[in-house]
Design a protein around this motif. Structure first.
Motif, PDB file in Angstrom:
ATOM      1  N   LYS A 107       0.788  -1.333  -0.015  1.00 41.65           N
ATOM      2  CA  LYS A 107       0.244  -0.015   0.009  1.00 41.65           C
ATOM      3  C   LYS A 107       0.892   1.256   0.028  1.00 41.65           C
ATOM      4  O   LYS A 107       2.032   1.198   0.542  1.00 41.65           O
ATOM      5  CB  LYS A 107      -1.136   0.068   1.251  1.00 41.65           C
ATOM      6  N   VAL A 108       0.375   2.119  -0.692  1.00 43.77           N
ATOM      7  CA  VAL A 108       1.123   3.567  -0.626  1.00 43.77           C
ATOM      8  C   VAL A 108       0.252   4.207   0.471  1.00 43.77           C
ATOM      9  O   VAL A 108      -0.879   4.469   0.504  1.00 43.77           O
ATOM     10  CB  VAL A 108       0.420   4.333  -2.141  1.00 43.77           C
ATOM     11  N   GLU A 109       1.441   5.020   1.321  1.00 45.77           N
ATOM     12  CA  GLU A 109       1.072   5.646   2.404  1.00 45.77           C
ATOM     13  C   GLU A 109       0.565   7.203   2.180  1.00 45.77           C
ATOM     14  O   GLU A 109       1.222   7.528   1.239  1.00 45.77           O
ATOM     15  CB  GLU A 109       2.182   5.688   3.538  1.00 45.77           C
ATOM     16  N   PRO A 110      -0.242   7.668   2.889  1.00 45.86           N
ATOM     17  CA  PRO A 110      -0.506   9.175   2.655  1.00 45.86           C
ATOM     18  C   PRO A 110       0.769  10.132   2.568  1.00 45.86           C
ATOM     19  O   PRO A 110       1.793   9.832   3.270  1.00 45.86           O
ATOM     20  CB  PRO A 110      -1.457   9.369   3.880  1.00 45.86           C
ATOM     21  N   GLY A 111       0.885  10.871   1.528  1.00 40.31           N
ATOM     22  CA  GLY A 111       1.797  11.850   1.276  1.00 40.31           C
ATOM     23  C   GLY A 111       2.978  11.042   0.590  1.00 40.31           C
ATOM     24  O   GLY A 111       3.949  11.744   0.379  1.00 40.31           O
ATOM     25  N   GLU A 112       2.900   9.897   0.208  1.00 39.52           N
ATOM     26  CA  GLU A 112       3.980   9.012  -0.241  1.00 39.52           C
ATOM     27  C   GLU A 112       3.773   9.118  -1.948  1.00 39.52           C
ATOM     28  O   GLU A 112       2.823   8.730  -2.237  1.00 39.52           O
ATOM     29  CB  GLU A 112       4.183   7.596   0.237  1.00 39.52           C
ATOM     30  N   ALA A 121       7.003   4.513  -2.369  1.00 35.93           N
ATOM     31  CA  ALA A 121       6.168   3.369  -1.698  1.00 35.93           C
ATOM     32  C   ALA A 121       6.598   2.188  -2.234  1.00 35.93           C
ATOM     33  O   ALA A 121       6.996   1.052  -1.261  1.00 35.93           O
ATOM     34  CB  ALA A 121       4.675   3.355  -1.794  1.00 35.93           C
ATOM     35  N   LEU A 122       6.959   1.617  -3.546  1.00 37.59           N
ATOM     36  CA  LEU A 122       7.767   0.681  -3.899  1.00 37.59           C
ATOM     37  C   LEU A 122       8.911   0.448  -3.314  1.00 37.59           C
ATOM     38  O   LEU A 122       9.315  -0.930  -3.027  1.00 37.59           O
ATOM     39  CB  LEU A 122       7.418   0.617  -5.372  1.00 37.59           C
ATOM     40  N   ILE A 123       9.955   1.585  -3.245  1.00 39.04           N
ATOM     41  CA  ILE A 123      11.198   1.076  -2.724  1.00 39.04           C
ATOM     42  C   ILE A 123      11.069   0.878  -1.459  1.00 39.04           C
ATOM     43  O   ILE A 123      11.713   0.027  -0.792  1.00 39.04           O
ATOM     44  CB  ILE A 123      11.918   2.464  -3.020  1.00 39.04           C
ATOM     45  N   ARG A 124      10.338   1.388  -0.445  1.00 39.48           N
ATOM     46  CA  ARG A 124       9.905   1.276   0.823  1.00 39.48           C
ATOM     47  C   ARG A 124       9.637  -0.416   1.047  1.00 39.48           C
ATOM     48  O   ARG A 124       9.876  -0.825   1.921  1.00 39.48           O
ATOM     49  CB  ARG A 124       9.160   2.072   1.620  1.00 39.48           C
TER      50      ARG A 124
END
Length: 141
Positions: free
Chosen positions: A37-42, A47-50
């Motif tokens: 999941k993409v976090e708010p503000g990301e 998000a994919l790297i994280r």
């Protein structure tokens, strides 16, 4: 409301990486592409790297979008963006998943995937068929 989800199409030597979801999670033991999941503000790329760092212990280089799709599950609706990605650093590890495999498009039928991934698998099979027949993605008559 749609949940923004990102995933990585990581290829190496004609194969791509798939991950088996943990048994205790929703859609447990089904196969998927690394991501989350993409976090708010990301951004989607961040998000994919994280997610790849958290799930696989690798640093990825994010490329172009391969495909975007939406899928309605009983418990959520996802908008999935699959990016071309490559491993810049590290070797994939089992940090969150049950199992990892490197497979070809022809081997996808052997693995039960999350329903949201079906349109992606179809595109990968068509891409592989195009290369094998020399059509390079043009429609066959």
């Amino acid at each position: 409301m749609k949940t923004e989800v990102v995933a990585a199409l990581i290829r190496e030597d004609g194969r791509f990486l798939i991950c088996q979801r943990p048994a205790h999670k929703a859609r447990g033991l089904l196969w998927e592409f690394a991501g989350g999941k993409v976090e708010p503000g990301e951004t989607k790329e961040a998000a994919l790297i994280r997610e790849c760092r958290e799930e696989l212990g690798v640093t990825v280089r994010v490329g172009e979008v391969f495909l975007e799709t939406s899928h309605v599950y009983p418990d959520l609706t996802v908008h999935l963006t699959l990016f071309h990605a490559s491993i810049a650093e590290g070797v994939p590890q089992l940090l969150e998943h049950n199992s990892l495999r490197w497979i070809t498009a022809d081997e996808t039928a052997q693995y039960p995937f999350c329903p949201a991934d079906e349109v992606i698998l179809q595109a990968l099979r068509e891409e592989a068929d195009g290369r094998q027949s020399g059509t390079h993605g043009r429609a066959r008559k």
